[in-house]
Design a protein around this motif. Structure first.
Motif, PDB file in Angstrom:
ATOM      1  N   ARG A   1      26.986  69.276  29.877  1.00  0.00           N
ATOM      2  CA  ARG A   1      28.214  69.869  29.368  1.00  0.00           C
ATOM      3  C   ARG A   1      29.119  70.366  30.484  1.00  0.00           C
ATOM      4  O   ARG A   1      30.305  70.026  30.535  1.00  0.00           O
ATOM      5  CB  ARG A   1      27.883  71.022  28.418  1.00  0.00           C
ATOM      6  CG  ARG A   1      29.128  71.714  27.843  1.00  0.00           C
ATOM      7  CD  ARG A   1      28.757  72.955  27.048  1.00  0.00           C
ATOM      8  NE  ARG A   1      28.110  73.949  27.877  1.00  0.00           N
ATOM      9  CZ  ARG A   1      26.876  74.443  27.647  1.00  0.00           C
ATOM     10  NH1 ARG A   1      26.181  74.023  26.626  1.00  0.00           N
ATOM     11  NH2 ARG A   1      26.358  75.344  28.462  1.00  0.00           N
ATOM     12  N   ASN A   2      28.552  71.185  31.372  1.00  0.00           N
ATOM     13  CA  ASN A   2      29.360  71.846  32.392  1.00  0.00           C
ATOM     14  C   ASN A   2      29.602  71.000  33.626  1.00  0.00           C
ATOM     15  O   ASN A   2      30.740  70.927  34.127  1.00  0.00           O
ATOM     16  CB  ASN A   2      28.698  73.165  32.808  1.00  0.00           C
ATOM     17  CG  ASN A   2      28.638  74.166  31.677  1.00  0.00           C
ATOM     18  OD1 ASN A   2      29.484  74.171  30.793  1.00  0.00           O
ATOM     19  ND2 ASN A   2      27.627  75.007  31.675  1.00  0.00           N
ATOM     20  N   HIS A   3      28.544  70.371  34.131  1.00  0.00           N
ATOM     21  CA  HIS A   3      28.635  69.711  35.429  1.00  0.00           C
ATOM     22  C   HIS A   3      28.987  68.230  35.358  1.00  0.00           C
ATOM     23  O   HIS A   3      29.274  67.622  36.389  1.00  0.00           O
ATOM     24  CB  HIS A   3      27.325  69.892  36.193  1.00  0.00           C
ATOM     25  CG  HIS A   3      27.000  71.321  36.466  1.00  0.00           C
ATOM     26  ND1 HIS A   3      27.767  72.124  37.276  1.00  0.00           N
ATOM     27  CD2 HIS A   3      25.999  72.111  36.001  1.00  0.00           C
ATOM     28  CE1 HIS A   3      27.248  73.338  37.328  1.00  0.00           C
ATOM     29  NE2 HIS A   3      26.179  73.358  36.549  1.00  0.00           N
ATOM     30  N   VAL A   4      28.960  67.656  34.154  1.00  0.00           N
ATOM     31  CA  VAL A   4      29.330  66.249  34.027  1.00  0.00           C
ATOM     32  C   VAL A   4      30.575  66.096  33.156  1.00  0.00           C
ATOM     33  O   VAL A   4      31.634  65.687  33.634  1.00  0.00           O
ATOM     34  CB  VAL A   4      28.161  65.416  33.451  1.00  0.00           C
ATOM     35  CG1 VAL A   4      28.577  63.956  33.292  1.00  0.00           C
ATOM     36  CG2 VAL A   4      26.947  65.513  34.362  1.00  0.00           C
TER      37      VAL A   4
ATOM     38  N   SER B   1      35.659  61.611  39.863  1.00  0.00           N
ATOM     39  CA  SER B   1      35.415  61.845  41.293  1.00  0.00           C
ATOM     40  C   SER B   1      34.864  63.237  41.601  1.00  0.00           C
ATOM     41  O   SER B   1      34.428  63.485  42.725  1.00  0.00           O
ATOM     42  CB  SER B   1      36.714  61.635  42.081  1.00  0.00           C
ATOM     43  OG  SER B   1      37.722  62.533  41.616  1.00  0.00           O
ATOM     44  N   ASN B   2      34.904  64.136  40.643  1.00  0.00           N
ATOM     45  CA  ASN B   2      34.503  65.520  40.921  1.00  0.00           C
ATOM     46  C   ASN B   2      33.198  65.941  40.236  1.00  0.00           C
ATOM     47  O   ASN B   2      32.940  67.119  40.042  1.00  0.00           O
ATOM     48  CB  ASN B   2      35.622  66.483  40.494  1.00  0.00           C
ATOM     49  CG  ASN B   2      36.014  66.286  39.043  1.00  0.00           C
ATOM     50  OD1 ASN B   2      35.773  65.249  38.464  1.00  0.00           O
ATOM     51  ND2 ASN B   2      36.658  67.286  38.463  1.00  0.00           N
ATOM     52  N   VAL B   3      32.365  64.975  39.866  1.00  0.00           N
ATOM     53  CA  VAL B   3      31.076  65.282  39.248  1.00  0.00           C
ATOM     54  C   VAL B   3      30.020  65.394  40.341  1.00  0.00           C
ATOM     55  O   VAL B   3      29.805  64.453  41.113  1.00  0.00           O
ATOM     56  CB  VAL B   3      30.665  64.188  38.233  1.00  0.00           C
ATOM     57  CG1 VAL B   3      29.243  64.418  37.752  1.00  0.00           C
ATOM     58  CG2 VAL B   3      31.632  64.178  37.057  1.00  0.00           C
ATOM     59  N   ARG B   4      29.380  66.555  40.406  1.00  0.00           N
ATOM     60  CA  ARG B   4      28.340  66.785  41.394  1.00  0.00           C
ATOM     61  C   ARG B   4      27.142  67.439  40.714  1.00  0.00           C
ATOM     62  O   ARG B   4      27.202  68.588  40.284  1.00  0.00           O
ATOM     63  CB  ARG B   4      28.848  67.714  42.512  1.00  0.00           C
ATOM     64  CG  ARG B   4      30.025  67.173  43.303  1.00  0.00           C
ATOM     65  CD  ARG B   4      29.592  66.049  44.247  1.00  0.00           C
ATOM     66  NE  ARG B   4      30.696  65.611  45.079  1.00  0.00           N
ATOM     67  CZ  ARG B   4      31.584  64.687  44.719  1.00  0.00           C
ATOM     68  NH1 ARG B   4      31.467  64.106  43.536  1.00  0.00           N
ATOM     69  NH2 ARG B   4      32.574  64.335  45.530  1.00  0.00           N
ATOM     70  N   VAL B   5      26.065  66.717  40.605  1.00  0.00           N
ATOM     71  CA  VAL B   5      24.849  67.243  39.990  1.00  0.00           C
ATOM     72  C   VAL B   5      23.694  66.997  40.943  1.00  0.00           C
ATOM     73  O   VAL B   5      23.459  65.854  41.361  1.00  0.00           O
ATOM     74  CB  VAL B   5      24.557  66.576  38.631  1.00  0.00           C
ATOM     75  CG1 VAL B   5      23.237  67.075  38.062  1.00  0.00           C
ATOM     76  CG2 VAL B   5      25.693  66.860  37.659  1.00  0.00           C
TER      77      VAL B   5
END
Length: 241
Positions: A2-5, A156-160
């Motif tokens: 939900r939050n990070h993707v 481009s801003n997804v970081r998990v």
């Protein structure tokens, strides 16, 4: 997810979630108007098809059923407002699972298959995955799944980052008795998890007729327990009015 993707890739204002939307509605109650302006929906709701003008591309995450049961115990202990918090705080892992799963089987048993297709049926869940779902990943490989999703949609801003694996994170808490109890109750989830973990061609092995009868009997048992619980809650609610 939900939050990070989803929120990171689409923007929080475009994700319909109980955490972001004031007048949140569960999935079966939504209309096309409710979802105007939103690009994604996220909640712990059993999937069903809605008469929406836009196509719906479900995604899901799977995990080992036994690890899920241990994680649920910790989650309920941390969430003070949870209706099973007192039970979790005052009982062992095995006691919590045994009592809680009898009180609310649909919250403990075969939850993953049910979330995916609306029924505790591994074969139906796999059929839904192959015919309706965009992607299915594993919580143990959340970083790879998030990366695949971001490449697919050009985010481009997804970081998990995946948490470092600790062998005793779960295994040190899991006794043989607990493992057998959980897997006996969640044979559908285990069959689905194993089929997806094995990779293509995805298939649920056929069981011998007596074993298949037992699996169906367990599904009927859990459905009956869930129905009885709902009736009890309605009677209790009516008596208080």
């Amino acid at each position: 997810m939900r939050n990070h993707v989803l929120a990171a890739g689409l923007g929080r204002e475009r994700v319909y979630s109980r955490m972001f939307v004031k007048d949140f509605k569960p999935w079966p109650e939504l209309t096309a108007d409710d979802l105007k302006g939103y690009r994604a929906y996220t909640d712990l709701t059993n999937y069903c098809e809605l008469p929406l003008a836009r196509p719906c591309l479900p995604v899901a995450l799977l995990r080992d059923p036994v690890h899920r049961a241990v994680s649920l115990y910790g989650f309920v202990q941390r969430k003070r407002t949870h209706n099973l918090n007192a039970l979790a705080m005052n009982s062992s892992l095995e006691e919590f699972y045994r009592i809680g799963s009898s009180m609310n089987p649909r919250y403990f048993r075969n939850v993953q298959a049910t979330r995916i297709c609306g029924r505790a049926d591994a074969r139906m869940a796999l059929e839904f995955i192959l015919s309706k779902y965009l992607a299915v990943g594993f919580t143990s490989e959340i970083d790879a799944f998030a990366g695949a999703m971001s490449r697919l949609f050009g985010w481009s801003n997804v970081r998990v980052e995946r948490k470092p694996f600790a062998p005793d994170r779960y295994d040190g808490k899991i006794t043989r008795k607990f493992r057998e109890m959980v897997l006996s109750d969640s044979e559908e989830d285990l069959a689905l998890f194993m089929a997806m973990s094995a990779g293509p061609p995805y298939a649920i092995p056929r069981q011998a007729p007596p074993r298949e009868v037992i699996r169906r009997a367990k599904r009927l048992r859990d459905s009956a327990l869930t129905l009885a619980r709902r009736v009890q809650r309605r009677i209790g609610g009516a008596s208080r009015q």
